[in-house]
Design a protein around this motif. Structure first.
Motif, mmCIF file in Angstrom:
data_model
loop_
_atom_site.group_PDB
_atom_site.id
_atom_site.type_symbol
_atom_site.label_atom_id
_atom_site.label_comp_id
_atom_site.label_asym_id
_atom_site.label_seq_id
_atom_site.Cartn_x
_atom_site.Cartn_y
_atom_site.Cartn_z
ATOM 1 N N SER A 121 0.783 -1.240 0.000
ATOM 2 C CA SER A 121 0.000 0.000 0.000
ATOM 3 C C SER A 121 0.814 1.288 0.000
ATOM 4 O O SER A 121 0.250 2.377 0.038
ATOM 5 C CB SER A 121 -0.960 0.009 1.196
ATOM 6 N N SER A 122 2.151 1.185 -0.028
ATOM 7 C CA SER A 122 2.976 2.394 -0.120
ATOM 8 C C SER A 122 4.356 2.021 -0.636
ATOM 9 O O SER A 122 4.745 0.840 -0.616
ATOM 10 C CB SER A 122 3.116 3.064 1.252
ATOM 11 N N GLY A 123 5.095 3.049 -1.057
ATOM 12 C CA GLY A 123 6.470 2.836 -1.484
ATOM 13 C C GLY A 123 7.325 2.344 -0.320
ATOM 14 O O GLY A 123 8.217 1.511 -0.501
ATOM 15 N N CYS A 149 19.569 9.584 -1.627
ATOM 16 C CA CYS A 149 18.457 8.750 -2.111
ATOM 17 C C CYS A 149 17.474 8.549 -0.961
ATOM 18 O O CYS A 149 17.876 8.404 0.190
ATOM 19 C CB CYS A 149 18.944 7.387 -2.586
ATOM 20 N N TYR A 150 16.191 8.536 -1.277
ATOM 21 C CA TYR A 150 15.154 8.281 -0.275
ATOM 22 C C TYR A 150 14.439 6.994 -0.648
ATOM 23 O O TYR A 150 14.099 6.780 -1.817
ATOM 24 C CB TYR A 150 14.156 9.442 -0.257
ATOM 25 N N HIS A 151 14.242 6.145 0.341
ATOM 26 C CA HIS A 151 13.558 4.876 0.065
ATOM 27 C C HIS A 151 12.404 4.659 1.034
ATOM 28 O O HIS A 151 12.121 3.526 1.422
ATOM 29 C CB HIS A 151 14.559 3.718 0.146
ATOM 30 N N GLY A 152 11.752 5.747 1.459
ATOM 31 C CA GLY A 152 10.659 5.613 2.405
ATOM 32 C C GLY A 152 11.189 5.644 3.830
ATOM 33 O O GLY A 152 12.383 5.866 4.066
ATOM 34 N N HIS A 153 10.284 5.435 4.802
ATOM 35 C CA HIS A 153 10.657 5.671 6.190
ATOM 36 C C HIS A 153 10.886 4.400 7.008
ATOM 37 O O HIS A 153 10.805 4.412 8.236
ATOM 38 C CB HIS A 153 9.643 6.598 6.868
ATOM 39 N N VAL A 211 19.202 1.614 -4.898
ATOM 40 C CA VAL A 211 19.456 2.903 -5.538
ATOM 41 C C VAL A 211 18.222 3.342 -6.302
ATOM 42 O O VAL A 211 17.507 2.516 -6.879
ATOM 43 C CB VAL A 211 20.708 2.838 -6.455
ATOM 44 N N GLU A 212 17.931 4.636 -6.269
ATOM 45 C CA GLU A 212 16.816 5.157 -7.069
ATOM 46 C C GLU A 212 17.220 5.144 -8.538
ATOM 47 O O GLU A 212 18.374 5.465 -8.868
ATOM 48 C CB GLU A 212 16.506 6.606 -6.678
ATOM 49 N N GLY A 213 16.278 4.835 -9.415
ATOM 50 C CA GLY A 213 16.572 4.823 -10.849
ATOM 51 C C GLY A 213 17.236 6.131 -11.238
ATOM 52 O O GLY A 213 18.377 6.146 -11.730
ATOM 53 N N ALA A 216 15.846 11.295 -7.133
ATOM 54 C CA ALA A 216 14.933 12.422 -7.350
ATOM 55 C C ALA A 216 14.309 12.897 -6.046
ATOM 56 O O ALA A 216 13.259 13.512 -6.034
ATOM 57 C CB ALA A 216 13.841 12.016 -8.345
ATOM 58 N N ASN A 217 14.977 12.598 -4.933
ATOM 59 C CA ASN A 217 14.464 13.031 -3.638
ATOM 60 C C ASN A 217 15.383 14.016 -2.954
ATOM 61 O O ASN A 217 15.148 14.418 -1.817
ATOM 62 C CB ASN A 217 14.232 11.822 -2.737
ATOM 63 N N CYS A 218 16.432 14.391 -3.648
ATOM 64 C CA CYS A 218 17.373 15.362 -3.107
ATOM 65 C C CYS A 218 17.884 16.101 -4.325
ATOM 66 O O CYS A 218 19.015 15.937 -4.748
ATOM 67 C CB CYS A 218 18.480 14.612 -2.385
ATOM 68 N N VAL A 244 16.598 -1.681 -7.706
ATOM 69 C CA VAL A 244 16.378 -0.327 -8.212
ATOM 70 C C VAL A 244 15.022 0.167 -7.709
ATOM 71 O O VAL A 244 13.988 -0.463 -7.960
ATOM 72 C CB VAL A 244 16.473 -0.272 -9.752
ATOM 73 N N ASP A 245 15.066 1.261 -6.946
ATOM 74 C CA ASP A 245 13.846 1.848 -6.401
ATOM 75 C C ASP A 245 13.252 2.767 -7.471
ATOM 76 O O ASP A 245 13.752 3.857 -7.719
ATOM 77 C CB ASP A 245 14.191 2.618 -5.121
ATOM 78 N N GLU A 246 12.195 2.271 -8.094
ATOM 79 C CA GLU A 246 11.533 3.025 -9.168
ATOM 80 C C GLU A 246 10.202 3.600 -8.689
ATOM 81 O O GLU A 246 9.258 3.733 -9.475
ATOM 82 C CB GLU A 246 11.324 2.126 -10.396
ATOM 83 N N VAL A 247 10.127 3.935 -7.408
ATOM 84 C CA VAL A 247 8.877 4.497 -6.887
ATOM 85 C C VAL A 247 8.537 5.801 -7.619
ATOM 86 O O VAL A 247 7.367 6.060 -7.910
ATOM 87 C CB VAL A 247 8.943 4.682 -5.345
ATOM 88 N N ILE A 248 9.545 6.589 -7.976
ATOM 89 C CA ILE A 248 9.271 7.791 -8.782
ATOM 90 C C ILE A 248 9.371 7.509 -10.279
ATOM 91 O O ILE A 248 8.511 7.907 -11.061
ATOM 92 C CB ILE A 248 10.225 8.944 -8.395
ATOM 93 N N GLY A 272 5.744 2.524 -6.808
ATOM 94 C CA GLY A 272 4.784 3.235 -5.966
ATOM 95 C C GLY A 272 4.266 4.404 -6.788
ATOM 96 O O GLY A 272 4.368 4.407 -8.006
ATOM 97 N N LYS A 273 3.727 5.403 -6.140
ATOM 98 C CA LYS A 273 3.306 6.637 -6.808
ATOM 99 C C LYS A 273 2.481 6.379 -8.082
ATOM 100 O O LYS A 273 1.318 6.030 -7.965
ATOM 101 C CB LYS A 273 4.514 7.550 -7.017
ATOM 102 N N VAL A 274 3.055 6.521 -9.291
ATOM 103 C CA VAL A 274 2.242 6.388 -10.521
ATOM 104 C C VAL A 274 1.442 5.083 -10.551
ATOM 105 O O VAL A 274 0.311 5.050 -11.040
ATOM 106 C CB VAL A 274 3.140 6.487 -11.785
HETATM 107 C C1 PLP Z 1 8.141 8.390 -2.288
HETATM 108 C C2 PLP Z 1 9.249 7.401 -2.321
HETATM 109 C C3 PLP Z 1 9.279 6.283 -1.480
HETATM 110 C C4 PLP Z 1 8.268 6.086 -0.377
HETATM 111 O O1 PLP Z 1 6.976 5.935 -0.863
HETATM 112 P P1 PLP Z 1 5.723 6.234 0.123
HETATM 113 O O2 PLP Z 1 4.544 5.818 -0.683
HETATM 114 O O3 PLP Z 1 5.788 7.693 0.426
HETATM 115 O O4 PLP Z 1 5.923 5.400 1.315
HETATM 116 C C5 PLP Z 1 10.272 5.339 -1.665
HETATM 117 N N1 PLP Z 1 11.198 5.487 -2.612
HETATM 118 C C6 PLP Z 1 11.229 6.557 -3.434
HETATM 119 C C7 PLP Z 1 12.264 6.655 -4.497
HETATM 120 C C8 PLP Z 1 10.261 7.564 -3.300
HETATM 121 O O5 PLP Z 1 10.312 8.649 -4.084
#
Ligand code: PLP
Length: 444
Positions: A121-123, A149-153, A211-213, A216-218, A244-248, A272-274
């Motif tokens: 239900s979330s990234g 890089c951000y990978h959620g909390h 790693v984010e693709g 895009a979080n910084c 590869v974290d492709e949440v964005i 995630g997201k899209v």
């Molecule tokens: C937004 C994001 C997350 C976290 O997703 P949430 O749905 O906010 O928990 C993880 N990884 C990346 C690359 C993000 O941009």
């Protein structure tokens, strides 16, 4: 916009006073609190297409797009219809449903990495689960991520670099045990030497590299082809998984995301997201032999009460379908349209950047498809977090408020990227470029 004026509309200030009484910092996600730009956050009441409207009736051309999910803009008719029809049939079954299968088939067809997928239900849930799977599959506990890089909390990800290279990290949030943070390695981006040093010392005990693709979080920090090759090669040699974290970037950068566009051979991928089209959806996927280690086929436990619920799945599916459709007038699908809009946006901004540079106030535009970022106080696009000029944040705060006053919504932080949506028109972008030119004049 079809304005629905709320007769009891309350101003932002009084809503905010109530909000801080009942929600920490007045918000449910920290950056929304305007901490780095100052002022009172604006309460939004509705969105339509490229525009967002606030509680006081002001309209904004929206470059936040809910921090990434709204690739079609707000309240896209096909997504709204899919959600309405699905909700009328029941919002959650806690049992299998056909639409989750349809979205899983679409994702595994489009993603070059995911032979199989698990919806969450979330990234945040996606990355936490992928890390657990990687640890189980390799029998190793340590993993590596990159500064910026951000990978959620998830606990393991809230870690900043320790002192010196090739060391493990320390927690960047209270409440994360050092025993957990100590398993997370953190390196700067764009630095092959530190990667090699790290792998020499720790490769054998590293379960995965996250790693984010495109980070895009910084800001927006696309990495060189050679860096990706070096990383992929080191992972192979050490027998650790590349995640590869492709949440964005997933389903935004191209139909198959970053890994497809750049031909990256990842072991696992997170989305995630899209993928949820504005509803809460995340997913992780990868090679079949890895994904079959997830419960109930395998021993890696992971579950979710609302995972794969029909309403969220319908929104995601409708979003992907709308993106795939070819517009009869332009002959472009959603991704082609975004690239078209992106290059138009870039051509509108370039003269402004030149003007600012000539006036001794340099800033740089970084753009990747429909993602963009303005980096203040430098003419050179940074490649790593430590290269971003910290003084840019001050100017950004003024710039942000000046844009808001002109009806253009950017994210309330200098480190967040902007998102184009297919709902935007060239005329919208021209309006935004004008506002941007004025905002740059004002913010010095
Ligand atoms: C937004 C994001 C997350 C976290 O997703 P949430 O749905 O906010 O928990 C993880 N990884 C990346 C690359 C993000 O941009």
């Amino acid at each position: 916009m079809n304005t629905v004026m709320n007769p009891s509309a309350t101003d932002h200030q009084s809503l905010w006073q109530r909000a801080v009484q009942v929600m920490p910092g007045g918000v449910n996600s920290p950056v929304r609190a305007f901490g780095s730009v100052g002022g009172t956050p604006r309460f939004m009441s509705q969105g339509e297409g490229a525009y967002l409207q606030d509680q006081e009736g002001r309209r904004y051309l929206d470059f936040m797009n809910s921090w990434g999910p709204l690739i079609l803009g707000h309240a896209h008719p096909e997504v709204v219809q899919a959600v309405q029809q699905s909700a009328a049939l029941g919002t959650s079954f806690g049992a299998s449903c056909e639409v989750e299968l349809q979205l899983a088939e679409a994702v595994t067809r489009l993603s070059p990495v995911a032979d199989m997928v698990r919806f969450v239900s979330s990234g945040t849930e996606a990355t936490m689960s992928a890390l657990r799977l990687a640890r189980a599959a390799t029998g190793r506990d340590a993993f590596l991520k990159f500064d910026g890089c951000y990978h959620g909390h998830g606990d393991s990800f809230l870690v900043k670099a320790g002192s010196g290279l090739a060391t493990f990290g320390t927690s960047s949030s209270a409440g994360v045990p050092e025993a957990v943070a100590g398993l997370t390695g953190v390196l700067p981006l764009a630095d092959e030497t530190s990667l090699k040093t790290w792998f020499q010392a720790n490769g054998e005990r590293t379960a995965a590299v996250f790693v984010e693709g495109i980070p895009a979080n910084c800001g927006l920090l696309p990495q060189a082809r050679s860096w990706w090759q070096c990383l992929t090669e080191l992972c192979r040699q050490a027998g650790c998984l590349l995640i590869v974290d492709e949440v964005i970037t997933g389903f935004r950068l191209s139909e198959g995301g970053f890994c497809q566009r750049e031909n990256i051979e990842a072991d696992l991928v997170t989305y995630g997201k899209v993928i949820g089209g504005g509803l809460p959806v995340g997913a992780y996927g990868g090679r079949r032999d890895l994904m079959e280690q997830v419960a109930p086929t395998g021993s890696v436990y992971q579950a979710g009460t609302l995972s794969g619920n029909p309403v969220a799945m319908s929104a995601g599916l409708a979003t992907l379908q709308a993106m795939q459709a070819t517009d009869v007038e332009t002959g472009r699908n959603g991704w082609q349209q975004l690239e078209h809009l992106g290059s138009h946006w870039q051509s509108l901004l370039e003269p402004l950047l030149k003007r600012e540079k000539d006036a001794g106030r340099p800033l740089t535009l970084v753009r990747e498809g429909s993602l963009f970022w303005l980096c203040f106080e430098t003419e050179n696009a940074p490649k790593a977090f430590h290269e971003i000029p910290a003084e840019g944040a001050q100017r950004y705060a003024q710039f942000f408020h000046a844009l808001c006053e002109r009806g253009v919504m950017f994210a309330p932080s200098a480190y967040e990227v902007g998102f184009l949506s297919t709902a935007m028109t060239e005329a919208d972008l021209e309006f935004a470029a004008n506002a941007l030119g004025e905002a740059l004049e004002i913010s010095r």
